[in-house]
Design a protein around this motif. Structure first.
Motif, PDB file in Angstrom:
ATOM      1  N   CYS A 189       0.845  -1.201   0.000  1.00  0.00           N
ATOM      2  CA  CYS A 189       0.000   0.000   0.000  1.00  0.00           C
ATOM      3  C   CYS A 189       0.878   1.248   0.000  1.00  0.00           C
ATOM      4  CB  CYS A 189      -0.925   0.006   1.213  1.00  0.00           C
ATOM      5  SG  CYS A 189      -1.893   1.515   1.320  1.00  0.00           S
TER       6      CYS A 189
ATOM      7  N   PHE B 211      -0.037   4.167   0.686  1.00  0.00           N
ATOM      8  CA  PHE B 211      -0.470   5.116   1.714  1.00  0.00           C
ATOM      9  C   PHE B 211       0.094   4.732   3.087  1.00  0.00           C
ATOM     10  CE2 PHE B 211      -4.424   5.216  -1.122  1.00  0.00           C
ATOM     11  CZ  PHE B 211      -3.935   6.271  -1.877  1.00  0.00           C
ATOM     12  N   CYS B 212       0.085   3.436   3.414  1.00  0.00           N
ATOM     13  CA  CYS B 212       0.458   3.048   4.777  1.00  0.00           C
ATOM     14  C   CYS B 212       1.463   1.901   4.834  1.00  0.00           C
ATOM     15  CB  CYS B 212      -0.806   2.669   5.565  1.00  0.00           C
ATOM     16  SG  CYS B 212      -1.470   1.051   5.100  1.00  0.00           S
TER      17      CYS B 212
ATOM     18  N   GLU C 149       1.085  -1.169   4.139  1.00  0.00           N
ATOM     19  CA  GLU C 149       0.530  -2.500   4.383  1.00  0.00           C
ATOM     20  C   GLU C 149       0.967  -3.397   3.203  1.00  0.00           C
ATOM     21  OE1 GLU C 149      -1.680  -4.594   6.155  1.00  0.00           O
ATOM     22  OE2 GLU C 149      -1.672  -5.886   4.392  1.00  0.00           O
TER      23      GLU C 149
ATOM     24  N   HIS D   8      -8.612  -3.180   1.184  1.00  0.00           N
ATOM     25  CA  HIS D   8      -7.711  -2.355   1.988  1.00  0.00           C
ATOM     26  C   HIS D   8      -7.780  -0.897   1.526  1.00  0.00           C
ATOM     27  CE1 HIS D   8      -4.288  -1.066   4.343  1.00  0.00           C
ATOM     28  NE2 HIS D   8      -3.854  -0.456   3.248  1.00  0.00           N
TER      29      HIS D   8
ATOM     30  N   CYS E  40      -7.657   0.996   4.756  1.00  0.00           N
ATOM     31  CA  CYS E  40      -6.391   1.707   4.944  1.00  0.00           C
ATOM     32  C   CYS E  40      -6.639   2.974   5.787  1.00  0.00           C
ATOM     33  CB  CYS E  40      -5.839   2.107   3.580  1.00  0.00           C
ATOM     34  SG  CYS E  40      -4.373   3.128   3.678  1.00  0.00           S
ATOM     35  N   PRO E  41      -5.804   3.228   6.810  1.00  0.00           N
ATOM     36  CA  PRO E  41      -6.036   4.417   7.662  1.00  0.00           C
ATOM     37  C   PRO E  41      -6.094   5.720   6.853  1.00  0.00           C
ATOM     38  CG  PRO E  41      -4.309   3.016   8.594  1.00  0.00           C
ATOM     39  CD  PRO E  41      -4.655   2.433   7.256  1.00  0.00           C
TER      40      PRO E  41
END
Ligand SMILES: [Zn+2]
Length: 220
Positions: A93, A95-96, A98, A105, A110-111
């Motif tokens: 990911c 963004f984060c 993962e 996700h 996803c946060p």
């Protein structure tokens, strides 16, 4: 046997019956001299039952690009990291970090994505947003929202998917990063201009849309 009987049952061609003509089948018992691509396609295609999510994707106030990317997301056909793994590409990911970048996700477990979704959706879900993909989609399919909220909710859903996917690709290919707040502001601006472009003020039915949009930001 059936074939032979079928052939025997046909009239023998005769010149007295006039010359042969090419006819196109428009419907099962409707033959006409002119060709229609639409009715030919309609007869060739597989008729599937209307999917229950189709009203989330296709409606009069929609934006084609948003609808297309959201449709790919619903079909789980976006080239996410988990799908690219089959081709030997490892994409976590963006963004984060993962490791398993799946559709579920990205939207919105996803946060980063979830923060964007919370900001964009405002108070329109009427309950706390849930990061679960199936739960979100099911809520949009079944929940009886008031008319304006339902138009706006679906716009928010599709615009958020579209811009998250775009942000993901910007990070992957161009190393351009926006914070979740910056992305949410962008999406809000776009939705506002879509509402204005619908010329809601000329359409009695849509006149309340922009007010509802602003109130959904304030109450949140
Ligand atoms: Zn993530």
């Amino acid at each position: 046997m059936e074939v032979i009987q079928g052939i025997q049952g046909l009239k023998v061609p005769s010149s007295e019956a006039g010359i042969d003509k090419v006819m196109w089948r428009h419907y099962p018992d409707d033959f006409r001299p002119e060709y229609s691509a639409a009715s030919t396609w309609d007869q060739l295609r597989t008729h599937a039952a209307t999917k229950e999510w189709s009203k989330v994707i296709w409606f009069p106030q929609t934006v084609p690009q948003f609808a297309f990317i959201s449709w790919l997301a619903i079909k789980d056909r976006l080239t996410t990291g988990s799908r690219m793994r089959a081709w030997g590409d490892n994409q976590s990911c963006l963004f984060c970090r993962e490791p398993d970048e799946t559709r579920d996700h990205l939207f919105f477990a996803c946060p980063y994505s979830f923060m964007v979704w919370i900001e964009v959706v405002g108070d329109m879900l009427r309950t706390e947003p849930d990061p679960d993909w199936d739960d979100t989609l099911q809520r949009l399919i079944t929940h009886p929202y008031p008319r304006y909220d339902y138009i706006l909710l679906r716009l928010c859903f599709k615009a958020t998917i579209y811009y998250l996917w775009g942000e993901r690709n910007e990070r992957r290919h161009n190393n351009l990063y926006r914070t979740h707040s910056q992305l949410a502001r962008t999406i809000e601006r776009v939705i506002r201009s879509i509402i204005v472009s619908l010329r809601y003020y000329e359409n009695k039915k849509l006149r309340g849309l922009i007010q509802r949009w602003f109130s959904s930001r304030q109450n949140h």
